[in-house]
Design an enzyme around this catalytic site. Structure first.
Site, PDB file in Angstrom:
ATOM      1  N   HIS A  50       9.552   6.905   7.786  1.00 34.01           N
ATOM      2  CA  HIS A  50      10.215   7.085   6.390  1.00 34.01           C
ATOM      3  C   HIS A  50      11.730   7.657   6.522  1.00 34.01           C
ATOM      4  O   HIS A  50      11.926   8.157   7.681  1.00 34.01           O
ATOM      5  CB  HIS A  50       9.429   8.105   5.632  1.00 34.01           C
ATOM      6  CG  HIS A  50       8.062   7.545   5.096  1.00 34.01           C
ATOM      7  ND1 HIS A  50       8.020   7.484   3.782  1.00 34.01           N
ATOM      8  CD2 HIS A  50       7.164   7.444   5.687  1.00 34.01           C
ATOM      9  CE1 HIS A  50       6.638   7.045   3.640  1.00 34.01           C
ATOM     10  NE2 HIS A  50       5.983   6.938   4.513  1.00 34.01           N
ATOM     11  N   ASN A  72       9.445   4.370   2.800  1.00 33.74           N
ATOM     12  CA  ASN A  72       9.384   3.693   4.372  1.00 33.74           C
ATOM     13  C   ASN A  72      11.060   3.131   4.608  1.00 33.74           C
ATOM     14  O   ASN A  72      11.562   3.003   3.797  1.00 33.74           O
ATOM     15  CB  ASN A  72       8.473   2.671   4.233  1.00 33.74           C
ATOM     16  CG  ASN A  72       7.038   3.355   3.798  1.00 33.74           C
ATOM     17  OD1 ASN A  72       6.580   3.103   2.848  1.00 33.74           O
ATOM     18  ND2 ASN A  72       6.141   3.593   5.081  1.00 33.74           N
ATOM     19  N   HIS A  88       5.495   4.509  12.267  1.00 33.38           N
ATOM     20  CA  HIS A  88       5.633   4.381  10.931  1.00 33.38           C
ATOM     21  C   HIS A  88       6.467   5.482  10.605  1.00 33.38           C
ATOM     22  O   HIS A  88       6.370   6.522  10.514  1.00 33.38           O
ATOM     23  CB  HIS A  88       4.074   4.651  10.147  1.00 33.38           C
ATOM     24  CG  HIS A  88       4.241   4.837   8.951  1.00 33.38           C
ATOM     25  ND1 HIS A  88       3.742   3.759   8.085  1.00 33.38           N
ATOM     26  CD2 HIS A  88       4.587   5.720   8.008  1.00 33.38           C
ATOM     27  CE1 HIS A  88       3.802   4.092   6.832  1.00 33.38           C
ATOM     28  NE2 HIS A  88       4.252   5.140   6.615  1.00 33.38           N
ATOM     29  N   ARG A 147       0.772  -1.170   0.082  1.00 33.10           N
ATOM     30  CA  ARG A 147      -0.028   0.204  -0.053  1.00 33.10           C
ATOM     31  C   ARG A 147       0.875   1.299   0.217  1.00 33.10           C
ATOM     32  O   ARG A 147       1.052   1.865  -0.903  1.00 33.10           O
ATOM     33  CB  ARG A 147      -0.915  -0.026   1.250  1.00 33.10           C
ATOM     34  CG  ARG A 147      -2.227   0.778   1.194  1.00 33.10           C
ATOM     35  CD  ARG A 147      -1.849   2.401   1.126  1.00 33.10           C
ATOM     36  NE  ARG A 147      -1.290   2.642   2.651  1.00 33.10           N
ATOM     37  CZ  ARG A 147      -0.916   3.805   3.046  1.00 33.10           C
ATOM     38  NH1 ARG A 147      -1.176   4.920   1.965  1.00 33.10           N
ATOM     39  NH2 ARG A 147      -0.361   3.999   4.179  1.00 33.10           N
ATOM     40  N   ASP A 148       1.440   1.646   1.275  1.00 31.04           N
ATOM     41  CA  ASP A 148       2.330   2.943   1.241  1.00 31.04           C
ATOM     42  C   ASP A 148       3.473   3.001   0.164  1.00 31.04           C
ATOM     43  O   ASP A 148       3.950   3.837  -0.341  1.00 31.04           O
ATOM     44  CB  ASP A 148       2.807   3.000   2.549  1.00 31.04           C
ATOM     45  CG  ASP A 148       3.071   4.394   2.825  1.00 31.04           C
ATOM     46  OD1 ASP A 148       2.427   5.447   2.102  1.00 31.04           O
ATOM     47  OD2 ASP A 148       3.847   4.799   3.607  1.00 31.04           O
ATOM     48  N   CYS A 166       4.476   9.522  -0.573  1.00 27.53           N
ATOM     49  CA  CYS A 166       3.240  10.054  -0.683  1.00 27.53           C
ATOM     50  C   CYS A 166       2.901  10.932  -2.074  1.00 27.53           C
ATOM     51  O   CYS A 166       3.504  12.042  -1.945  1.00 27.53           O
ATOM     52  CB  CYS A 166       2.894  10.553   0.855  1.00 27.53           C
ATOM     53  SG  CYS A 166       1.342  11.477   0.709  1.00 27.53           S
TER      54      CYS A 166
END
Lengths: 300, 300
Positions: free
Chosen positions: A209, A249, A207, A15-16, A240
């Protein structure tokens, strides 16, 4: 250096990791990515997001991905949702849990999902209520929890305030996301303590990055602060679409190497993940930011 | 998270950063690199090594670099030496201090400088004695202090033993170097405590490579263990000609960003260093591993 003997790593690459990539992977490749991550030991995957396909074309096949994923009792799939329409889709697709994003800065919130922080909290509360009725686990991520690409540093007090408000709806978990990779370890320690103070007993997740090379140091800070769930993306891909210059990430394989070295059990194979990271790079036609696959084996 | 309010960053780009690069920079470019680092706030530079030019062609102009560097009372230039011939050259070139490498593993020691660890300790002791007579500051770096590319993990006990022996010659400083970037924060904490125990009162310095993305987390671990001197190379360039797959040092600009964020004073300008890192990449004809220059400004 005190930390939990075991941590859970949530694989967010599907996903991310993928959402910002121009190369749209075929559904079968996404399923292969998740399957290979599970083979490498992953037991919790942020598999898809239910957002508008015009906004994030990479996620247009979310339903097809979910339908194709093999179900196992020991593997949980998370679907990210930003509104009630997304929740409807997530429920229909049969995710194991939903994750809702509340952005801590108004400017980024509007650009990312069309809501201010206040509006985001309201959306989260409605989704949390409906998820509870449906018997579905619902967690919340506080995005831009360290800095906003438009407003700059987000004050720690703001995070306490947002955390207190999202906690009211009874999240299964609160995640602090350094969406644009600007945070540093002392901030991680401080903000986690603040969130704990206003949301006692709620499991925390982090989370990070690695945009400015602080991501792994932040992960260690989170572990020493007692966090036992960390997000990572295989290959370290990510970004993003709505945050300029946001990059990957922390990489699952590099995080696993770090955890292994510190004697923290994750159940993951850094070798298998490094191979998978290289494979992801091949699919996307570019080298991935993860370093383990490049460094090669260490006879340690 | 306790750490010193101020640290000293040693810029090792001109030596450890460049030595592995195939593109040999003209002397004037090396001098420009040092000058720009000093303009960015650097006050201690590992400027050259006095090694055989056939072994490390990039360092063949060490004397010319030293002769061209402007001297300032507040800036110290280190010359790396591996033997007494190197010390002779360093003395003649007028360095402010010498740094001697003792490799903690025999195999890597033989490949790197033709000496076992025992032989390396003996060489260091002779150099330390002669440097003292000459009134020159002499520090020692324990290389491969976490792992050896040929022998694997180097046991912590081995580091205590080597540190105890190099301490006998009265080093101005002992540096622990993760030459191939395999260490993790818990090892940093442990090994620093061991070195302190056998070399009480000797200032410690740490040298990390980011080969597996653990370098910045290791730097934070060193800071929380009370270390106040860290090596870094602008752009994060680096490696070792005699260690397969060894990659760059932690980047000075990214380390500075990290220190700034944690409120640790370094006297360095992350913006000026990020520009310099980009310039280094242009000189070498490839992007540098540092991330700050790519991430762009953060309105934090």
């Amino acid at each position: 250096m005190d930390m939990s003997p075991a941590v859970e790593v949530v694989e967010v690459g599907p996903r991310d990791g993928l959402q910002n990539e121009i190369v749209v992977l075929p559904t079968a490749r996404k399923v292969e990515l998740v399957n290979r991550a599970v083979e490498a030991g992953v037991r919790r995957v942020e598999a898809v997001s239910f957002v508008h396909p015009r906004r994030v074309p990479q996620m247009a096949d979310a339903e097809a991905v979910m339908a194709a994923l093999p179900r196992r009792d020991d593997v949980r799939y998370i679907g990210l949702v930003l509104n009630e329409r997304g929740l409807d889709r997530a429920l229909a697709a049969g995710v194991d849990e939903v994750n809702v994003v509340v952005v801590a800065s108004d400017t980024f919130g509007r650009r990312n999902q069309g809501t201010t922080t206040d509006e985001g909290v309201a959306v989260w509360s409605r989704i949390a209520g409906r998820a509870r009725e449906a018997g579905l686990r619902a967690g919340v991520t506080i995005a831009a929890a360290f800095g906003c690409p438009f407003e700059g540093t987000v004050p720690a007090e703001r995070i306490s305030e947002v955390a207190a408000r999202v906690a009211e709806a009874g999240p299964s978990e609160i995640a602090l996301a350094d969406t644009i990779g600007v945070g540093v370890p002392t901030q991680v320690t401080d903000r986690l303590a603040r969130v704990r103070a206003v949301a006692p007993g709620v499991p925390l997740r982090c989370h990070f990055h690695n945009t400015r090379n602080t991501g792994y140091a932040n992960a260690v800070a989170a572990l020493t602060a007692g966090v036992t769930t960390l997000d990572a993306s295989v290959g370290g891909i990510g970004g993003c679409p709505f945050a300029p210059a946001a990059t990957g990430n922390i990489a699952t394989e590099d995080l696993t190497y770090l955890l292994d070295g510190m004697g923290v059990a994750s159940g993951l194979s850094s070798e298998a993940l490094a191979r998978l990271g290289t494979w992801v790079g091949e699919q996307l036609g570019k080298p991935v930011p993860a370093l383990l696959g490049r460094a090669g084996p260490f006879p340690g």
